[in-house]
Write a protein that holds these residues in place. Structure first.
Motif, mmCIF file in Angstrom:
data_model
loop_
_atom_site.group_PDB
_atom_site.id
_atom_site.type_symbol
_atom_site.label_atom_id
_atom_site.label_comp_id
_atom_site.label_asym_id
_atom_site.label_seq_id
_atom_site.Cartn_x
_atom_site.Cartn_y
_atom_site.Cartn_z
ATOM 1 N N THR A 24 0.831 -1.205 0.000
ATOM 2 C CA THR A 24 0.000 0.000 0.000
ATOM 3 C C THR A 24 0.862 1.250 0.000
ATOM 4 O O THR A 24 0.609 2.189 -0.747
ATOM 5 C CB THR A 24 -0.930 0.019 1.237
ATOM 6 O OG1 THR A 24 -1.803 -1.086 1.154
ATOM 7 C CG2 THR A 24 -1.740 1.302 1.305
ATOM 8 N N LEU B 145 0.760 4.042 -2.808
ATOM 9 C CA LEU B 145 0.411 5.434 -2.533
ATOM 10 C C LEU B 145 1.528 6.385 -2.960
ATOM 11 O O LEU B 145 1.267 7.485 -3.430
ATOM 12 C CB LEU B 145 0.093 5.627 -1.044
ATOM 13 C CG LEU B 145 -1.194 4.969 -0.543
ATOM 14 C CD1 LEU B 145 -1.325 5.132 0.960
ATOM 15 C CD2 LEU B 145 -2.411 5.521 -1.250
ATOM 16 N N GLU C 146 1.443 6.768 -6.798
ATOM 17 C CA GLU C 146 0.241 7.395 -7.324
ATOM 18 C C GLU C 146 0.381 8.908 -7.305
ATOM 19 O O GLU C 146 0.987 9.467 -6.408
ATOM 20 C CB GLU C 146 -0.936 7.007 -6.412
ATOM 21 C CG GLU C 146 -2.092 6.452 -7.121
ATOM 22 C CD GLU C 146 -3.142 5.979 -6.115
ATOM 23 O OE1 GLU C 146 -3.322 6.606 -5.061
ATOM 24 O OE2 GLU C 146 -3.774 4.976 -6.419
ATOM 25 N N LEU D 249 -1.666 12.526 -7.226
ATOM 26 C CA LEU D 249 -2.953 13.215 -7.058
ATOM 27 C C LEU D 249 -3.066 14.390 -8.032
ATOM 28 O O LEU D 249 -3.979 15.186 -7.947
ATOM 29 C CB LEU D 249 -3.115 13.697 -5.618
ATOM 30 C CG LEU D 249 -3.489 12.620 -4.600
ATOM 31 C CD1 LEU D 249 -3.556 13.201 -3.202
ATOM 32 C CD2 LEU D 249 -4.801 11.948 -4.956
ATOM 33 N N GLU E 27 -8.816 10.134 -4.582
ATOM 34 C CA GLU E 27 -8.779 10.511 -3.163
ATOM 35 C C GLU E 27 -9.687 9.605 -2.335
ATOM 36 O O GLU E 27 -9.340 9.219 -1.225
ATOM 37 C CB GLU E 27 -9.179 11.976 -2.992
ATOM 38 C CG GLU E 27 -8.090 12.925 -3.448
ATOM 39 C CD GLU E 27 -8.493 14.389 -3.349
ATOM 40 O OE1 GLU E 27 -9.497 14.699 -2.675
ATOM 41 O OE2 GLU E 27 -7.785 15.217 -3.950
ATOM 42 N N ASP F 250 -10.467 6.449 -3.113
ATOM 43 C CA ASP F 250 -9.762 5.164 -3.055
ATOM 44 C C ASP F 250 -8.646 5.208 -2.015
ATOM 45 O O ASP F 250 -8.453 4.270 -1.245
ATOM 46 C CB ASP F 250 -9.169 4.797 -4.419
ATOM 47 C CG ASP F 250 -10.230 4.464 -5.454
ATOM 48 O OD1 ASP F 250 -11.402 4.320 -5.064
ATOM 49 O OD2 ASP F 250 -9.874 4.358 -6.647
ATOM 50 N N ARG F 251 -7.896 6.303 -2.009
ATOM 51 C CA ARG F 251 -6.778 6.457 -1.076
ATOM 52 C C ARG F 251 -7.283 6.455 0.364
ATOM 53 O O ARG F 251 -6.714 5.815 1.233
ATOM 54 C CB ARG F 251 -6.035 7.751 -1.397
ATOM 55 C CG ARG F 251 -4.827 7.991 -0.531
ATOM 56 C CD ARG F 251 -4.091 9.212 -0.968
ATOM 57 N NE ARG F 251 -3.089 8.833 -1.944
ATOM 58 C CZ ARG F 251 -2.060 9.576 -2.264
ATOM 59 N NH1 ARG F 251 -1.905 10.759 -1.729
ATOM 60 N NH2 ARG F 251 -1.172 9.155 -3.131
ATOM 61 N N SER F 252 -8.370 7.175 0.615
ATOM 62 C CA SER F 252 -8.951 7.250 1.954
ATOM 63 C C SER F 252 -9.400 5.865 2.429
ATOM 64 O O SER F 252 -9.134 5.461 3.569
ATOM 65 C CB SER F 252 -10.128 8.217 1.941
ATOM 66 O OG SER F 252 -10.757 8.234 3.185
ATOM 67 N N GLU G 183 -8.297 2.984 1.360
ATOM 68 C CA GLU G 183 -7.099 2.163 1.545
ATOM 69 C C GLU G 183 -6.427 2.482 2.886
ATOM 70 O O GLU G 183 -6.001 1.580 3.604
ATOM 71 C CB GLU G 183 -6.130 2.423 0.380
ATOM 72 C CG GLU G 183 -5.242 1.262 0.076
ATOM 73 C CD GLU G 183 -4.589 1.351 -1.305
ATOM 74 O OE1 GLU G 183 -3.572 0.663 -1.466
ATOM 75 O OE2 GLU G 183 -5.072 2.085 -2.196
#
Length: 139
Positions: A45, A49, A52, A54, A66, A68-70, A72
């Motif tokens: 992860t 991250l 990736e 933003l 954002e 998806d990130r939250s 995860e």
């Protein structure tokens, strides 16, 4: 910790002495494997991250990223708490209290420990806890 070798096909049985050396080693290995898997996923992860960006030009794509990130990160936070519970279970194996209910000191069923190796309460004690929580919530 242990010099006990556990065959790969070994499964704890009600017929053997509860939490004998082989059984303790079986659960210790199960917990260590689970912990290792969670740590590996966490590492993946972090790499994901970091790679990736933003800086998506499309606002919908950026919002989706954002979200998806939250999600995860929340998942990883739950796993971090789970790792702490695994560490506590490993400590209980070390101090000889693993597999016994924290409330009653009775053995926790093997089926429950197989399904949830971090369990600290027997099914009966867990159900009592949940009933009490529901009652307090309803007040």
């Amino acid at each position: 910790m242990s010099s006990v070798k556990v065959p790969s096909n070994y499964r704890p049985s009600e017929k053997e002495e509860f939490m004998n050396a082989k059984m303790r080693e079986y659960f210790r290995q199960k917990l260590l494997d689970w912990r290792e898997e969670l740590l590996r996923e966490s590492s993946e992860t972090i790499q994901h991250l970091q790679s990736e960006s933003l800086a998506e030009p499309d606002i919908a794509d950026r919002a989706s990223l954002e979200t998806d990130r939250s999600l995860e990160l929340r998942t990883r936070d739950r796993e971090r708490k789970l790792i702490a519970k695994i560490d506590m279970a490993l400590q209980r194996i070390e101090d000889g209290t693993y597999g016994y209910c924290e409330e009653t000191d009775e053995p926790i069923s093997l089926r429950r420990l197989e399904a949830r190796p971090i369990a600290t309460l027997s099914i009966e004690a867990q159900e009592r806890h949940e009933r009490m929580e529901r009652t307090q919530r309803d007040d």
